[in-house]
Design a protein around this motif. Structure first.
Motif, PDB file in Angstrom:
ATOM      1  N   ASP A   1       5.211  17.776  21.336  1.00 48.78           N
ATOM      2  CA  ASP A   1       4.443  18.881  21.921  1.00 48.78           C
ATOM      3  C   ASP A   1       3.255  19.155  21.017  1.00 48.78           C
ATOM      4  OD1 ASP A   1       3.958  20.938  23.731  1.00 48.78           O
ATOM      5  OD2 ASP A   1       6.040  21.620  23.702  1.00 48.78           O
TER       6      ASP A   1
ATOM      7  N   MET B   1       1.442  21.916  20.598  1.00 46.47           N
ATOM      8  CA  MET B   1       1.746  23.145  19.863  1.00 46.47           C
ATOM      9  C   MET B   1       3.059  23.728  20.345  1.00 46.47           C
ATOM     10  SD  MET B   1       1.244  25.424  17.683  1.00 46.47           S
ATOM     11  CE  MET B   1      -0.215  24.682  16.995  1.00 46.47           C
TER      12      MET B   1
ATOM     13  N   PHE C   1       7.496  33.212  36.864  1.00 47.07           N
ATOM     14  CA  PHE C   1       7.533  34.671  36.866  1.00 47.07           C
ATOM     15  C   PHE C   1       6.187  35.158  36.362  1.00 47.07           C
ATOM     16  CE2 PHE C   1      11.953  33.587  36.783  1.00 47.07           C
ATOM     17  CZ  PHE C   1      12.561  34.584  37.517  1.00 47.07           C
TER      18      PHE C   1
ATOM     19  N   GLU D   1       4.947  32.876  21.733  1.00 47.43           N
ATOM     20  CA  GLU D   1       5.104  34.054  22.594  1.00 47.43           C
ATOM     21  C   GLU D   1       6.484  34.675  22.395  1.00 47.43           C
ATOM     22  OE1 GLU D   1       2.169  32.257  26.095  1.00 47.43           O
ATOM     23  OE2 GLU D   1       4.333  32.114  26.308  1.00 47.43           O
TER      24      GLU D   1
ATOM     25  N   LEU E   1       3.182  26.995  23.045  1.00 46.45           N
ATOM     26  CA  LEU E   1       2.856  28.424  22.990  1.00 46.45           C
ATOM     27  C   LEU E   1       4.065  29.299  23.274  1.00 46.45           C
ATOM     28  CD1 LEU E   1      -0.645  28.535  24.699  1.00 46.45           C
ATOM     29  CD2 LEU E   1      -0.094  28.875  22.285  1.00 46.45           C
TER      30      LEU E   1
ATOM     31  N   HIS F   1      -5.314  19.401  23.267  1.00 47.85           N
ATOM     32  CA  HIS F   1      -4.150  20.298  23.260  1.00 47.85           C
ATOM     33  C   HIS F   1      -2.854  19.560  22.996  1.00 47.85           C
ATOM     34  CE1 HIS F   1      -6.052  24.046  24.893  1.00 47.85           C
ATOM     35  NE2 HIS F   1      -7.012  23.167  25.110  1.00 47.85           N
TER      36      HIS F   1
ATOM     37  N   ARG G   1       7.005  24.316  31.509  1.00 45.74           N
ATOM     38  CA  ARG G   1       6.660  23.532  32.693  1.00 45.74           C
ATOM     39  C   ARG G   1       7.678  22.412  32.759  1.00 45.74           C
ATOM     40  NH1 ARG G   1       3.318  20.197  32.507  1.00 45.74           N
ATOM     41  NH2 ARG G   1       2.802  20.257  30.309  1.00 45.74           N
TER      42      ARG G   1
ATOM     43  N   GLY H   1       0.884  27.212  31.974  1.00 44.08           N
ATOM     44  CA  GLY H   1       0.293  26.108  31.228  1.00 44.08           C
ATOM     45  C   GLY H   1      -0.483  26.669  30.064  1.00 44.08           C
TER      46      GLY H   1
HETATM   47  C1  GDG Z   1      -0.339  22.288  26.554  1.00 41.44           C
HETATM   48  C2  GDG Z   1       0.329  21.455  25.463  1.00 41.44           C
HETATM   49  C3  GDG Z   1      -0.027  23.335  23.862  1.00 41.44           C
HETATM   50  C4  GDG Z   1       5.251  28.825  31.589  1.00 41.44           C
HETATM   51  N1  GDG Z   1       6.023  29.183  32.627  1.00 41.44           N
HETATM   52  C5  GDG Z   1       5.512  30.329  33.100  1.00 41.44           C
HETATM   53  C6  GDG Z   1       4.400  30.673  32.321  1.00 41.44           C
HETATM   54  N2  GDG Z   1       4.266  29.731  31.404  1.00 41.44           N
HETATM   55  C7  GDG Z   1       3.244  29.768  30.346  1.00 41.44           C
HETATM   56  C8  GDG Z   1       3.875  30.040  29.003  1.00 41.44           C
HETATM   57  C9  GDG Z   1       2.841  29.455  28.052  1.00 41.44           C
HETATM   58  C10 GDG Z   1       2.318  28.285  28.867  1.00 41.44           C
HETATM   59  O1  GDG Z   1       2.627  28.523  30.235  1.00 41.44           O
HETATM   60  C11 GDG Z   1       2.961  26.968  28.440  1.00 41.44           C
HETATM   61  O2  GDG Z   1       2.345  26.578  27.269  1.00 41.44           O
HETATM   62  P1  GDG Z   1       2.950  25.493  26.263  1.00 41.44           P
HETATM   63  O3  GDG Z   1       2.117  25.510  25.069  1.00 41.44           O
HETATM   64  O4  GDG Z   1       4.366  25.866  26.002  1.00 41.44           O
HETATM   65  O5  GDG Z   1       2.947  24.097  27.017  1.00 41.44           O
HETATM   66  P2  GDG Z   1       1.938  23.190  27.955  1.00 41.44           P
HETATM   67  O6  GDG Z   1       1.794  23.773  29.308  1.00 41.44           O
HETATM   68  O7  GDG Z   1       2.499  21.815  27.932  1.00 41.44           O
HETATM   69  O8  GDG Z   1       0.514  23.234  27.202  1.00 41.44           O
HETATM   70  C12 GDG Z   1       1.007  22.371  24.451  1.00 41.44           C
HETATM   71  C13 GDG Z   1      -0.789  24.023  24.961  1.00 41.44           C
HETATM   72  O9  GDG Z   1      -1.354  23.102  25.884  1.00 41.44           O
HETATM   73  C14 GDG Z   1      -1.906  24.881  24.405  1.00 41.44           C
HETATM   74  O10 GDG Z   1      -2.728  24.156  23.569  1.00 41.44           O
HETATM   75  O11 GDG Z   1       0.677  24.308  23.118  1.00 41.44           O
HETATM   76  O12 GDG Z   1       1.569  21.604  23.398  1.00 41.44           O
HETATM   77  O13 GDG Z   1       1.283  20.550  26.020  1.00 41.44           O
HETATM   78  O14 GDG Z   1       1.812  30.351  27.832  1.00 41.44           O
HETATM   79  O15 GDG Z   1       4.112  31.414  28.838  1.00 41.44           O
HETATM   80  N3  GDG Z   1       3.657  31.781  32.517  1.00 41.44           N
HETATM   81  C15 GDG Z   1       4.039  32.599  33.534  1.00 41.44           C
HETATM   82  N4  GDG Z   1       5.119  32.318  34.340  1.00 41.44           N
HETATM   83  C16 GDG Z   1       5.882  31.220  34.154  1.00 41.44           C
HETATM   84  O16 GDG Z   1       6.866  31.004  34.868  1.00 41.44           O
HETATM   85  N5  GDG Z   1       3.334  33.706  33.754  1.00 41.44           N
END
Ligand code: GDG
Length: 456
Positions: free
Chosen positions: A363, A365, A341, A371, A367, A156, A264, A22
Motif C-alpha cells: 500500500d 500509504m 457509508f 483516519e 489513509l 500515491h 476499497r 479512495g
Molecule cells: C490510494 C493508495 C494511498 C473507503 N471506504 C469508504 C470511504 N473510504 C475512504 C477512506 C480513505 C480512502 O477512502 C481510502 O484510502 P486508502 O489510502 O486507504 O486507499 P486507496 O483508495 O487505495 O488510495 C493508498 C492513497 O491513495 C492516498 O495517497 O494512501 O496507498 O492506494 O479516506 O476513508 N469513505 C467513505 N465511505 C466508505 O465506505 N466516505
C-alpha cells in the motif's frame, strides 16, 4: 499567487451528499478546498468520443473541468494499461499483469487528450500537479505541445523494486517520459530508493540524494507522506457518536468488542489474509468466541477489471465459511458489507471500535490507518493493528502494532494483544501516533509538495 491545476483520473464529487471514496479523492479534495484551484479529470462517463470538457464551479475557489472517455479509451487506458499492468505491477503482483499493445497505445492516447485539455486551460504561471500512475507520460506530452510550466507528479502507490518494474513492457519509455516532470513525489523512502535505483542502473542516469539527471534534464524526487486532517476527523467522529447508523451498529453488537476494517475492495489490501487471521483468533483463543465481532466495510471498486471479480467471490466464500463455522443464534463473527457509508458515519464507527485492522500486502500509504487513529477518543483509544507493508507503517511503527499479513498465526497473536491491551498503553501509543499525524498532516503534505515544486 500562482494558480494550482490538479490533474487526476477521477475528480471527487462536489455535490453535497455524494461520497468520495479512495485516498486520492479524499486527500486532494481536502487539500484543494483549503487553497482553491482547478481540478481536471475524467467525468466517469462513457461517450461516443473522448474529450468534450464541462466546467463546474464549487465552493471556496475550487472548480472542476471534466470530460468523458470513449468506451475504447476507457477499456484500453483505464481497465487496460493503468489497472491491468501498472496497478498490479506497482503492487508487486506481476502474476496479475495482463499486457496488450493496444492498451499501451490507448494509455498514451488518453494522456495526449489530457495534455491537450491542460494546454487549453493553463496559464504561463500555473503550477501543474499531476496525480498517480494513470499519467506517467503526461508531462512529456505537454512539453511536446510547447508547455513550459512546472510539472509535479505525486505517486500515491508504491514504486516497485527494479526487477519488478522491468516486467512492464516499455518500462524504459515510461521512465524516460516521467523524467519530463520537474518534481516526483513518493510516499516513502523505500519508494524513492527503488525509483532512483532504477534510473541509475537501467537508464544510466546520474543521481544524487534527491535528483536524477537524465540526458541533461534534472528531475527532483522527494518523500511526501500523505496525511489527514486530524482535528477535522476528531470532531467529525465526536459529533456523530449518536448517529442512527452507529446506534444500529451498537445494538447489533450488544456490548461486544469490535474490530473494524475499511478498504476499497482491492487485492492489494490483504482482505482474504485478514479474514483468515480473524478466523485463527477464534480458532486458537476460545475466550473471544461470542465476545468479539469483526466488521469489514469494502465498497466495490474496478469490478470490471481482471482479478477483482475473483477476489469478491473468494471473500464471500471465506466470510461465509467462517460465519458458517462459528455463528451462534445471538452472534455473527464477521459482518462483511460491500457498500460505502458517508464519511462522518465511518469516522464514528472507527471511534466506537476497539481495534482498527489494516493488513495491506502492499500500500502506498493507507489513509484508513491514519483516519482510524485520528477518530479515537483520547481517554479510551482503540488500537491500530497495521501491516508492515503499508506506507503508513513508516510513520506509525512506534504506536501501532505491526503485523506481517502473510503470517496468520502472528496476526491472531497480535489481535489478542490488541484486544487485551491496558488503557495506559493504549493512550500512550495513541499520543505518539497523534503527534505524527499532526506533524505530517494533509496540509503539510500539500504545502511541502507545492513549495518544492515552486522552488525547482
Ligand atoms: C490510494 C493508495 C494511498 C473507503 N471506504 C469508504 C470511504 N473510504 C475512504 C477512506 C480513505 C480512502 O477512502 C481510502 O484510502 P486508502 O489510502 O486507504 O486507499 P486507496 O483508495 O487505495 O488510495 C493508498 C492513497 O491513495 C492516498 O495517497 O494512501 O496507498 O492506494 O479516506 O476513508 N469513505 C467513505 N465511505 C466508505 O465506505 N466516505
Amino acid at each position: 499567487m500562482a494558480r494550482i491545476l490538479v490533474v487526476s483520473n477521477r475528480v471527487a464529487p462536489l455535490a453535497e451528499g455524494q461520497v468520495a471514496t479512495g485516498g486520492l479523492a479524499v486527500g486532494v479534495l481536502d487539500a484543494l478546498k483549503e487553497v482553491g484551484g482547478i481540478w481536471m479529470g475524467w467525468s466517469g462517463e462513457i461517450a461516443r468520443e473522448s474529450g468534450t470538457p464541462r466546467a463546474e464551479q464549487g465552493s471556496g475557489g475550487l472548480s472542476l473541468i471534466t470530460w468523458p472517455l470513449s468506451q475504447y479509451d476507457y477499456d484500453t487506458f483505464y481497465r487496460g494499461f493503468a489497472n491491468s499492468v501498472l496497478w498490479p505491477v506497482f503492487h508487486f503482483r506481476t502474476d496479475l499483469l495482463h499486457y496488450r499493445d493496444e492498451d499501451y497505445e490507448g494509455y498514451k492516447r488518453v494522456n495526449r487528450i489530457f495534455a491537450e485539455q491542460l494546454r487549453r486551460v493553463a496559464q504561463p504561471d500555473d503550477l501543474i500537479w499531476v496525480h498517480d500512475y494513470h499519467f506517467l507520460p503526461l508531462a512529456q506530452h505537454c512539453r511536446e505541445l510547447g508547455m513550459q510550466q512546472k510539472f509535479g507528479l505525486f505517486l500515491h502507490i508504491p514504486f516497485p523494486s527494479d526487477q519488478v518494474f522491468r516486467t512492464i513492457p516499455h518500462h524504459a519509455d515510461l521512465a524516460r517520459a516521467m523524467a519530463a516532470f520537474d518534481l516526483i513525489g513518493l510516499q516513502t523512502n523505500d519508494d524513492l530508493l527503488a525509483m532512483r535505483d532504477y534510473y541509475e542502473r537501467h537508464l544510466g542516469a546520474s543521481t544524487s540524494h534527491d535528483t536524477v539527471v537524465l540526458n541533461g534534464k534534472a528531475t527532483r524526487m522527494g518523500v511526501y507522506p500523505i496525511g489527514v486532517c486530524p482535528e477535522d476527523i476528531q470532531s467529525l467522529s465526536r459529533e456523530h457518536r449518536n448517529s442512527r447508523e452507529l446506534i444500529k451498529l451498537k445494538s447489533g453488537l450488544q456490548h461486544r468488542r469490535l474490530i473494524i476494517s475499511v478498504d476499497r475492495l482491492d487485492y492489494s489490501k490483504g482482505l482474504v489474509e485478514r479474514f483468515r487471521g480473524f478466523e485463527c483468533l477464534l480458532d486458537t483463543r476460545p475466550k473471544f468466541r461470542g465476545h468479539v465481532s469483526f466488521v469489514q466495510i469494502a465498497p466495490p471498486s474496478r469490478a470490471d477489471v481482471h482479478g477483482y471479480r475473483n477476489l469478491r467471490r473468494t471473500l464471500e466464500q471465506t466470510a461465509g465459511r467462517i460465519n458458517g463455522r462459528w455463528t451462534e443464534l445471538s452472534w455473527t463473527p464477521i459482518r462483511y458489507m460491500n457498500r460505502s457509508f458517508d464519511r462522518p458515519t465511518l469516522m464514528s464507527f472507527f471511534r466506537a471500535s476497539q481495534v482498527g485492522l489494516v493488513t495491506s500486502l502492499r500500500d502506498g500509504m493507507n489513509l484508513v490507518a491514519k483516519e482510524y487513529v485520528a477518530a479515537q477518543p483520547e481517554d479510551d483509544p482503540g488500537v491500530l493493528v497495521l501491516s508492515e507493508f503499508a506506507g503508513a507503517a513508516h510513520e506509525l511503527a512506534e504506536g501501532a502494532l505491526l503485523i506481517n499479513p502473510y503470517d496468520t498465526a502472528g496476526m491472531a497473536r497480535t489481535l489478542h494483544t490488541a484486544l487485551d491491551m491496558e488503557s495506559s498503553e493504549r493512550k500512550h501509543r495513541h499520543e505518539i501516533m497523534m503527534d505524527v499525524l499532526r506533524k505530517n498532516s494533509l496540509a503539510a503534505w500539500r504545502e511541502r509538495f507545492m513549495d518544492d515544486l515552486k522552488g525547482v
